[in-house]
Scaffold this active site. Structure first.
Site, PDB file in Angstrom:
ATOM      1  CD  GLU A  56      -1.373  -2.207   2.182  1.00  0.00           C
ATOM      2  OE1 GLU A  56      -0.169  -2.535   2.041  1.00  0.00           O
ATOM      3  OE2 GLU A  56      -2.143  -2.814   2.939  1.00  0.00           O
ATOM      4  CB  CYS A  79      -0.579  -4.500   8.595  1.00  0.00           C
ATOM      5  SG  CYS A  79       0.439  -3.079   8.203  1.00  0.00           S
ATOM      6  CB  CYS A  88      -0.920  -0.493   5.438  1.00  0.00           C
ATOM      7  SG  CYS A  88       0.752  -1.048   5.105  1.00  0.00           S
ATOM      8  CB  ALA A 157      14.667 -34.991 -10.302  1.00  0.00           C
ATOM      9  CB  ALA A 166      22.430 -44.616 -11.015  1.00  0.00           C
ATOM     10  NE  ARG A 187      18.077 -26.105  -4.842  1.00  0.00           N
ATOM     11  CZ  ARG A 187      19.264 -26.619  -5.053  1.00  0.00           C
ATOM     12  NH1 ARG A 187      20.292 -25.826  -5.330  1.00  0.00           N
ATOM     13  NH2 ARG A 187      19.460 -27.911  -4.998  1.00  0.00           N
ATOM     14  CG  ASP A 203      23.794 -36.581  -4.438  1.00  0.00           C
ATOM     15  OD1 ASP A 203      24.334 -37.648  -4.756  1.00  0.00           O
ATOM     16  OD2 ASP A 203      22.584 -36.356  -4.567  1.00  0.00           O
ATOM     17  N   PRO A 285      15.219 -40.086  -0.622  1.00  0.00           N
ATOM     18  CG  PRO A 285      15.810 -42.064  -1.711  1.00  0.00           C
ATOM     19  CD  PRO A 285      16.245 -40.654  -1.524  1.00  0.00           C
TER      20      PRO A 285
HETATM   21  N1  LIG Z   1      16.392 -37.372  -7.631  1.00  0.00           N
HETATM   22  C1  LIG Z   1      16.120 -36.631  -6.583  1.00  0.00           C
HETATM   23  O1  LIG Z   1      15.186 -35.809  -6.597  1.00  0.00           O
HETATM   24  C2  LIG Z   1      16.993 -36.759  -5.370  1.00  0.00           C
HETATM   25  C3  LIG Z   1      16.958 -35.765  -4.386  1.00  0.00           C
HETATM   26  C4  LIG Z   1      17.757 -35.922  -3.257  1.00  0.00           C
HETATM   27  C5  LIG Z   1      18.554 -37.047  -3.138  1.00  0.00           C
HETATM   28  N2  LIG Z   1      18.565 -37.974  -4.107  1.00  0.00           N
HETATM   29  C6  LIG Z   1      19.395 -39.188  -3.991  1.00  0.00           C
HETATM   30  O2  LIG Z   1      19.034 -39.816  -2.759  1.00  0.00           O
HETATM   31  C7  LIG Z   1      20.159 -40.531  -2.283  1.00  0.00           C
HETATM   32  C8  LIG Z   1      20.289 -40.297  -0.797  1.00  0.00           C
HETATM   33  O3  LIG Z   1      19.105 -40.692  -0.172  1.00  0.00           O
HETATM   34  P1  LIG Z   1      19.041 -41.214   1.330  1.00  0.00           P
HETATM   35  O4  LIG Z   1      17.683 -41.773   1.546  1.00  0.00           O
HETATM   36  O5  LIG Z   1      20.214 -42.080   1.573  1.00  0.00           O
HETATM   37  O6  LIG Z   1      19.284 -39.888   2.145  1.00  0.00           O
HETATM   38  P2  LIG Z   1      18.344 -38.757   2.771  1.00  0.00           P
HETATM   39  O7  LIG Z   1      16.908 -39.094   2.680  1.00  0.00           O
HETATM   40  O8  LIG Z   1      18.777 -37.459   2.218  1.00  0.00           O
HETATM   41  O9  LIG Z   1      18.809 -38.808   4.267  1.00  0.00           O
HETATM   42  C9  LIG Z   1      18.348 -39.866   5.079  1.00  0.00           C
HETATM   43  C10 LIG Z   1      18.859 -39.684   6.475  1.00  0.00           C
HETATM   44  O10 LIG Z   1      18.211 -38.569   7.097  1.00  0.00           O
HETATM   45  C11 LIG Z   1      18.296 -38.768   8.480  1.00  0.00           C
HETATM   46  N3  LIG Z   1      17.040 -38.519   9.168  1.00  0.00           N
HETATM   47  C12 LIG Z   1      16.974 -37.868  10.345  1.00  0.00           C
HETATM   48  N4  LIG Z   1      15.729 -37.823  10.776  1.00  0.00           N
HETATM   49  C13 LIG Z   1      14.972 -38.460   9.863  1.00  0.00           C
HETATM   50  C14 LIG Z   1      13.569 -38.757   9.800  1.00  0.00           C
HETATM   51  N5  LIG Z   1      12.722 -38.365  10.755  1.00  0.00           N
HETATM   52  N6  LIG Z   1      13.103 -39.466   8.750  1.00  0.00           N
HETATM   53  C15 LIG Z   1      13.963 -39.863   7.767  1.00  0.00           C
HETATM   54  N7  LIG Z   1      15.295 -39.617   7.776  1.00  0.00           N
HETATM   55  C16 LIG Z   1      15.794 -38.915   8.834  1.00  0.00           C
HETATM   56  C17 LIG Z   1      18.682 -40.232   8.713  1.00  0.00           C
HETATM   57  O11 LIG Z   1      20.060 -40.235   9.082  1.00  0.00           O
HETATM   58  P3  LIG Z   1      20.438 -40.184  10.635  1.00  0.00           P
HETATM   59  O12 LIG Z   1      19.737 -41.346  11.260  1.00  0.00           O
HETATM   60  O13 LIG Z   1      21.917 -40.252  10.640  1.00  0.00           O
HETATM   61  O14 LIG Z   1      19.918 -38.889  11.147  1.00  0.00           O
HETATM   62  C18 LIG Z   1      18.521 -40.834   7.354  1.00  0.00           C
HETATM   63  O15 LIG Z   1      19.363 -41.938   7.128  1.00  0.00           O
HETATM   64  C19 LIG Z   1      21.354 -40.083  -3.107  1.00  0.00           C
HETATM   65  O16 LIG Z   1      21.653 -41.097  -4.018  1.00  0.00           O
HETATM   66  C20 LIG Z   1      20.843 -38.872  -3.863  1.00  0.00           C
HETATM   67  O17 LIG Z   1      21.473 -38.755  -5.122  1.00  0.00           O
HETATM   68  C21 LIG Z   1      17.801 -37.869  -5.222  1.00  0.00           C
END
Ligand SMILES: NC(=O)c1ccc[n+]([C@@H]2O[C@H](COP(=O)([O-])OP(=O)(O)OC[C@H]3O[C@@H](n4cnc5c(N)ncnc54)[C@H](OP(=O)(O)O)[C@@H]3O)[C@@H](O)[C@H]2O)c1
Length: 406
Positions: A56, A79, A88, A157, A166, A187, A203, A285
């Protein structure tokens, strides 16, 4: 009832508001158009950054004397609190506007009552004009303020057969440059980017907001958050490079849930306390499964590449601990509703909203809000040209694309 000119002005104000996405938190995005007594547009503005003038104030400065006896069209109730920039409502009263048209009422009790103050000053107030559209533009802020934790977008992705990395854990090659550019836009609109320690170890991403082609960094960087129960993020990890603020969220600091892992609800509440209203969950994941199984994802934005892999990491991976507690295991499927499907370069980008089974606590108000959330990129060239207050996003030198950031 709002006039045709007021309706059109509101449409424009909603588009203006979107220019503030990513820079206004903890404030909402907001747009304003001033019409003179003949319903001609004489001023326009948006809230560009927290601490800066509200929409405003910008629009009234633009309109000057022409605001007298005119109408202020605002996407969110003005506000009424002193805050950093003064109420405002006072500025509107002093400018002598005759009428104020509002899209969405302010749910924030500290800022609310603006409409009542304006009415008390003898100004005609019309509320609810293009309300759904304006609420969708502010969905992250409205959702976060109403429930006390950020709006979470999970971006993922994958290949056409649902692989996100992979077998060697690499994933940077999955999507196209166009999709990566789009991700940096996402982002830039988020206040925080969240990953798990597994992704740091696999990564080593930077998680900065930058120009994908030349690597230059955006001036405003999002908070980088690593969910890392035992604090295993290496000292030389790129997220510790100082280019943006980083929070290594350990179990000792945040607390643990029944599964012994970082308590994700407490994490989100902590982020809200830090001013985060929109968070971008980038995985991997295991963490994504943790968020989804707790009902904490509000929106999914997926990029699906026309590639097949056959083996590799799935989008979600839950596991059963030795004590029988399931981490990230979905006991029943989560239904999603697609709200947008489009091509980004050669990749499909889909936006979907989870409809959680009743057993999982309702995470947000998205069901009540139109999920088509506009982005800065959706604003038309015409919309840009029509405004003389648009700002570019200056960038400075920095790094280039890195492993694991799609
Ligand atoms: N294509 C895509 O969009 C994409 C995006 C991101 C990553 N990636 C791929 O994903 C892979 C890694 O995945 P990731 O599953 O090993 O790692 P992540 O999901 O990034 O991390 C998992 C870790 O987070 C921690 N964590 C803490 N609190 C948690 C909770 N409440 N729930 C779940 N996790 C928790 C745990 O470790 P602690 O127990 O030590 O705390 C767990 O092992 C890589 O290969 C990467 O390239 C792909």
């Amino acid at each position: 009832m709002a006039s045709r000119a007021e309706n059109e002005a509101m449409r424009h104000a909603i588009a203006l508001a979107a220019f503030g996405l990513g820079t206004t938190s903890p404030n909402p995005v907001m747009g304003c158009v001033i019409l003179d007594s003949q319903e001609r547009v004489v001023g326009e503005g948006f809230h560009a950054y927290a601490g800066g003038p509200h929409a405003e104030i910008v629009a009234l400065a633009h309109a000057g004397e022409r605001a007298k006896n005119g109408t202020a069209v605002v996407t969110l109730e003005s506000c009424d609190s002193v805050g950093q920039t003064g109420p405002c409502t006072r500025a509107l009263i002093q400018a002598g506007v005759r009428r104020v048209v509002i899209a969405v009422s302010d749910p924030n009790p500290l800022a609310g009552h603006g409409a009542a103050t304006l009415r008390d000053a003898g100004i005609q107030v019309e509320q609810g004009v293009r309300e759904e559209e304006a609420a969708a533009g502010n969905v992250a802020w409205l959702t976060a303020v109403r429930r006390g934790w950020p709006y979470v977008t999970w971006r993922v992705a994958s290949t056409l057969d649902g692989r996100t990395a992979a077998v060697d854990n690499s994933s940077e090659w999955i999507t196209s440059e166009a999709a990566r550019i789009d991700v940096h836009q996402l982002r830039g609109e988020a206040d925080a980017i969240i990953i798990g320690v597994g992704t740091v170890l696999a990564d080593n991403p930077r998680l900065t907001v930058r120009n994908v082609r030349d690597g230059s960094l955006a001036i405003r960087q999002s908070l980088r958050v690593v969910v890392d129960g035992d604090g295993e993020t290496p000292d030389d990890a790129r997220v510790r490079d100082g280019l943006a603020e980083t929070w290594i969220a350990t179990a000792a600091e945040v607390g643990t849930g029944p599964d012994g892992l970082v308590d994700l609800r407490a994490l989100l509440r902590g982020l809200y306390q830090r001013g985060v209203r929109a968070a971008l969950l980038e995985g991997g994941p295991t963490l994504a499964a943790g968020f989804l199984s707790a009902g904490l994802v509000d929106r999914v934005i997926g990029y699906m590449a026309p590639k097949l892999l056959g083996a590799g990491r799935p989008s979600l991976s839950g596991k059963e601990l030795s004590n029988g507690v399931g981490v990230g295991i979905l006991r029943e499927p989560i239904d999603l509703e697609f709200t947008e499907i489009t091509l980004v370069g050669p990749d499909i980008r889909y936006t979907a909203v989870p409809r959680y089974p009743a057993r999982v606590p309702e995470p947000s108000l998205t069901a009540q809000l139109t999920p088509q959330v506009p982005k800065k990129a959706d604003i038309s060239a015409e919309e840009r040209a029509s405004s003389d207050i648009m700002r570019g996003v200056p960038i400075r030198g920095g790094s280039t694309k890195e492993k694991g950031e799609d």
